[in-house]
Structure formats: structure tokens, C-alpha cells
Design a protein around this motif. Sequence first.
Motif, PDB file in Angstrom:
ATOM      1  N   MET A  89       1.698  13.492   3.432  1.00 12.48           N
ATOM      2  CA  MET A  89       2.900  12.756   3.001  1.00 12.48           C
ATOM      3  C   MET A  89       3.873  13.728   2.339  1.00 12.48           C
ATOM      4  O   MET A  89       3.496  14.528   1.507  1.00 12.48           O
ATOM      5  N   GLU A  90       5.116  13.608   2.733  1.00 11.23           N
ATOM      6  CA  GLU A  90       6.075  14.511   2.116  1.00 11.23           C
ATOM      7  C   GLU A  90       6.900  13.771   1.055  1.00 11.23           C
ATOM      8  O   GLU A  90       6.842  12.553   0.948  1.00 11.23           O
ATOM      9  N   PHE A  91       7.602  14.561   0.304  1.00  9.04           N
ATOM     10  CA  PHE A  91       8.315  14.068  -0.868  1.00  9.04           C
ATOM     11  C   PHE A  91       9.102  12.764  -0.669  1.00  9.04           C
ATOM     12  O   PHE A  91       8.861  11.778  -1.358  1.00  9.04           O
ATOM     13  N   LYS A  92       9.987  12.796   0.316  1.00  4.39           N
ATOM     14  CA  LYS A  92      10.855  11.625   0.511  1.00  4.39           C
ATOM     15  C   LYS A  92      10.048  10.349   0.748  1.00  4.39           C
ATOM     16  O   LYS A  92      10.358   9.287   0.217  1.00  4.39           O
ATOM     17  N   GLU A  93       9.027  10.504   1.543  1.00  3.80           N
ATOM     18  CA  GLU A  93       8.156   9.368   1.866  1.00  3.80           C
ATOM     19  C   GLU A  93       7.444   8.878   0.599  1.00  3.80           C
ATOM     20  O   GLU A  93       7.365   7.673   0.344  1.00  3.80           O
ATOM     21  N   ALA A  94       6.924   9.827  -0.155  1.00  2.00           N
ATOM     22  CA  ALA A  94       6.200   9.488  -1.387  1.00  2.00           C
ATOM     23  C   ALA A  94       7.115   8.784  -2.376  1.00  2.00           C
ATOM     24  O   ALA A  94       6.757   7.764  -2.969  1.00  2.00           O
ATOM     25  N   LYS A  95       8.303   9.318  -2.527  1.00  2.00           N
ATOM     26  CA  LYS A  95       9.266   8.730  -3.461  1.00  2.00           C
ATOM     27  C   LYS A  95       9.576   7.293  -3.052  1.00  2.00           C
ATOM     28  O   LYS A  95       9.554   6.381  -3.868  1.00  2.00           O
ATOM     29  N   ASN A  96       9.816   7.118  -1.760  1.00  2.00           N
ATOM     30  CA  ASN A  96      10.122   5.786  -1.269  1.00  2.00           C
ATOM     31  C   ASN A  96       8.964   4.829  -1.494  1.00  2.00           C
ATOM     32  O   ASN A  96       9.154   3.687  -1.927  1.00  2.00           O
ATOM     33  N   LYS A  97       7.778   5.307  -1.235  1.00  2.00           N
ATOM     34  CA  LYS A  97       6.596   4.475  -1.425  1.00  2.00           C
ATOM     35  C   LYS A  97       6.462   4.049  -2.888  1.00  2.00           C
ATOM     36  O   LYS A  97       6.160   2.889  -3.193  1.00  2.00           O
ATOM     37  N   PHE A  98       6.693   4.988  -3.766  1.00  2.00           N
ATOM     38  CA  PHE A  98       6.620   4.679  -5.191  1.00  2.00           C
ATOM     39  C   PHE A  98       7.650   3.632  -5.590  1.00  2.00           C
ATOM     40  O   PHE A  98       7.333   2.648  -6.270  1.00  2.00           O
ATOM     41  N   VAL A  99       8.867   3.821  -5.141  1.00  2.73           N
ATOM     42  CA  VAL A  99       9.940   2.879  -5.487  1.00  2.73           C
ATOM     43  C   VAL A  99       9.624   1.475  -4.963  1.00  2.73           C
ATOM     44  O   VAL A  99       9.797   0.475  -5.667  1.00  2.73           O
ATOM     45  N   GLN A 100       9.142   1.409  -3.740  1.00  2.67           N
ATOM     46  CA  GLN A 100       8.799   0.108  -3.160  1.00  2.67           C
ATOM     47  C   GLN A 100       7.663  -0.565  -3.933  1.00  2.67           C
ATOM     48  O   GLN A 100       7.701  -1.758  -4.213  1.00  2.67           O
ATOM     49  N   THR A 101       6.655   0.216  -4.250  1.00  8.30           N
ATOM     50  CA  THR A 101       5.495  -0.324  -4.949  1.00  8.30           C
ATOM     51  C   THR A 101       5.862  -0.829  -6.338  1.00  8.30           C
ATOM     52  O   THR A 101       5.441  -1.908  -6.756  1.00  8.30           O
ATOM     53  N   TRP A 102       6.657  -0.048  -7.019  1.00 12.02           N
ATOM     54  CA  TRP A 102       7.096  -0.435  -8.365  1.00 12.02           C
ATOM     55  C   TRP A 102       7.930  -1.717  -8.299  1.00 12.02           C
ATOM     56  O   TRP A 102       7.813  -2.603  -9.148  1.00 12.02           O
ATOM     57  N   GLY A 103       8.731  -1.807  -7.250  1.00  9.58           N
ATOM     58  CA  GLY A 103       9.545  -2.994  -7.049  1.00  9.58           C
ATOM     59  C   GLY A 103       8.680  -4.233  -6.825  1.00  9.58           C
ATOM     60  O   GLY A 103       8.917  -5.287  -7.408  1.00  9.58           O
ATOM     61  N   ALA A 104       7.662  -4.086  -5.994  1.00 12.05           N
ATOM     62  CA  ALA A 104       6.759  -5.206  -5.702  1.00 12.05           C
ATOM     63  C   ALA A 104       6.002  -5.622  -6.955  1.00 12.05           C
ATOM     64  O   ALA A 104       5.869  -6.813  -7.245  1.00 12.05           O
ATOM     65  N   LEU A 105       5.543  -4.627  -7.709  1.00 14.36           N
ATOM     66  CA  LEU A 105       4.835  -4.924  -8.954  1.00 14.36           C
ATOM     67  C   LEU A 105       5.743  -5.702  -9.900  1.00 14.36           C
ATOM     68  O   LEU A 105       5.327  -6.690 -10.507  1.00 14.36           O
ATOM     69  N   GLY A 106       6.987  -5.262  -9.961  1.00 14.04           N
ATOM     70  CA  GLY A 106       7.978  -5.950 -10.791  1.00 14.04           C
ATOM     71  C   GLY A 106       8.052  -7.430 -10.476  1.00 14.04           C
ATOM     72  O   GLY A 106       7.927  -8.266 -11.354  1.00 14.04           O
ATOM     73  N   SER A 107       8.203  -7.751  -9.194  1.00 15.86           N
ATOM     74  CA  SER A 107       8.346  -9.181  -8.843  1.00 15.86           C
ATOM     75  C   SER A 107       7.143  -9.985  -9.284  1.00 15.86           C
ATOM     76  O   SER A 107       7.271 -11.120  -9.730  1.00 15.86           O
ATOM     77  N   GLN A 108       5.951  -9.366  -9.129  1.00 16.20           N
ATOM     78  CA  GLN A 108       4.749 -10.093  -9.534  1.00 16.20           C
ATOM     79  C   GLN A 108       4.674 -10.326 -11.040  1.00 16.20           C
ATOM     80  O   GLN A 108       3.870 -11.130 -11.502  1.00 16.20           O
TER      81      GLN A 108
END
Lengths: 167, 167
Positions: free
Chosen positions: B1-20
Motif C-alpha cells: 500500500m502506498e501513501f495516498k492509498e493509506a491516507k485515503n483509507k485512514f480518512v474513510q475509516t475515521w469518517g465511518a467511525l465518526g458516524s457510528q
Amino acid sequence: MEFKEAKNKFVQTWGALGSQWGINKTMAQIHALLMVSNEPVSMEDIMEELQISRGNASMNLRALMDWGIVYKEFKVGERREFFTAEKDLDELAVKISRERSKREIKPTLKVLKEVSSIEASNSDEEKHFVDQTKKLYDFVLKADNVLDKITEYKDNWLTKLVVKIMK
Amino acid sequence: MEFKEAKNKFVQTWGALGSQWGINKTMAQIHALLMVSNEPVSMEDIMEELQISRGNASMNLRALMDWGIVYKEFKVGERREFFTAEKDLDELAVKISRERSKREIKPTLKVLKEVSSIEASNSDEEKHFVDQTKKLYDFVLKADNVLDKITEYKDNWLTKLVVKIMK
DNA sequence: TTAAACTTTCAAAAAAAAATGAAAGTTATT
DNA sequence: AATAACTTTCATTTTTTTTTGAAAGTTTAA
């Protein structure tokens, strides 16, 4: 304030609190209703008291049972199912913690581990990303473990925690 | 996994956690983005990275600042405003706890006190209601106080808590 | 085995929440 | 004081979440 009014106020408040914590309003309301009922309540009565449809009641009761904080009860000579809520608050908090940890924290930890493990090139940007997500992983893991340890006390964990912290 | 992908994954995951947890997805995503950025980010860049509108970015940044976990920064010779997130995780957790306590727990406690203070007639139903809501009041109050005490340690409160619990 | 009494499911509708974007507002620069 | 550079607001639209209700499913009893 008389009983009916108080009960309604409690149910509404608990429902509102639920939504703010990512639990759907009706689910929280049903839980509230059951918590303050001294005896098992039928689906019919829940529908009536909360003015919700049968489908809604059924689905949210299922969800509450999946969370392990509402139980089905059977009354002798009764065809209908009745429901009760976990009323012991220590137990309630433990179950909610465990479930949220399993459903939300653990998967998040997995992702944090993944993304913090990328090969950070020489750029400051990438270094900072890896550093920050690693810190986040450590923090969330530690918090999750603390919660686990605390709730292991089982009986009166909250009181025991107060004692530990105070001294 | 490269940086951009990792960053995006983190942002998405944090966003999903937020909604929950009752925090809107975009708000959590903006926060995630800022947390892993090594330097202040402009509104323009936030819009670009998350593909959101100006209004959305503006409102959610405002909300994050109201929570006290995102700050405005000014760069010399720059007209635009830049934003940074609180990156110290102890501090972040303390601020979120304090704010949720103020916004959600305190008002709930007030209601619990009210409804548990009704004149319970002789019926078991009413007695149980008063008893249960009183217990709930005590429990929530105690939990709120514990959280307050813990976060008072300020630096490294989580580690200090681990130590206290273990011994 | 049939029917009555009840519960669950799920496609569709409704409601609630979030996002858009253009106009209004603000602040800095010339 | 005019304009350019930017941000905020909010009515409207879009998306997401929740709710409905009728059909399908299940269980018990006659």
C-alpha cells in the motif's frame, strides 16, 4: 410532574441521547421503556406506547437482543412474547462496551495498523502520517485494553474504579 | 500500500467511525485529514481532497472549531485561512470528553434528577420507575465524575490510568 | 391439518440529516 | 472607496436513515 409525564420524558431523553451516540432513536426508546418497566412488556404494548409500527418494533427488538441488552421472556399460558431489558447498570455498560469494541474499535485498530505500516519515503509528509497513525494505534489500543480491564471487575466495577482513582 | 492509498483509507475509516458515534461523516473526515497533515491545510485543499462543497467545508470546520479540536492558523503574507487539528491525543480525548459531557451528559443528568423525583404512589410500577431512574442518575453521575477526574491528570492520563488499574 | 395468533422480512415511502452552491457578508489591498 | 480575495449563510436538493405495512413465515392449539 406525574408518573406518565415523567416516564415519557425519560423515554424521549434516552432516545435523544441514543441518537447522539449513534444508536437509532427508536431502539434507545424501546430500551428506555423496558428499563423502567417492572415487568415484561409485549410487542403490542411497545407499539402502543411509542406509537410505532410492528415492523419497526420487531427490528429494533431484534437489534437490542443482538446487543445482548434485551431478553425475550415467555409467560406460562401466553402465546405472545414479552421483553425485558438488562436492568443491572454495571452489566449494561459492560455489554455495550464489549459490543462497541468488537464492532467498531477492533476493525478500526486493524486499519490503523495497516496504514501505519506503509513504507514511509523520505518526505516529511509521509513520515508524519506514519508517526501520527502509529500514535493513534497505540492510544486506541491502550484505551480499549483499559476498558476491558475495568469491566473485568464485573460487580461494581464503576465503584471499584472510583476507589482506585481516588487513592 | 502506498501513501495516498493509506491516507485515503485512514480518512474513510475515521469518517465511518465518526458516524457510528454520532459525528457526521464529513466532520470526522476533515478531522482525520488535518490530523495526519504535517502542515496547515487551506479550505480549498480540504474541498479538493474530500470532494466536498465550500459550504460543507465551512460549516464542518466551524463545528470542529466549536469542539475545540481544530484551530485556524494564519500564514504571513497569505490571505487565506489555514486549519490544523489538535494532534496531541491525550488533549484530543480530554476535549471530546469535556464537550460531550457538557452537551449531552449534563442535560441528561438534569432530566434524570427531575423524573426520579416524582412522588411515587403506592404502585409497584411507579416505585420501580423511581428506583431505576435514581440508580441511573447515580451511575451516570459517577461515570461522568470518573471521566472528569481521569482527564484531570492532563499529561499522559491514559498511561497513568493504566498504572493505577494494574497495581 | 387447519386455522388462529403471533413474528419477521423487506420493498417502498417517509422522514431526517447532510450537502450544495449562489448570494450575502467580511476583510485586506490598491 | 472600490475591488479583489476570501468565508459564511441558508433555501433548496440530494443522500442516508428510518419507518411502514402487507405478505410471508412460524408456532401453537384445537
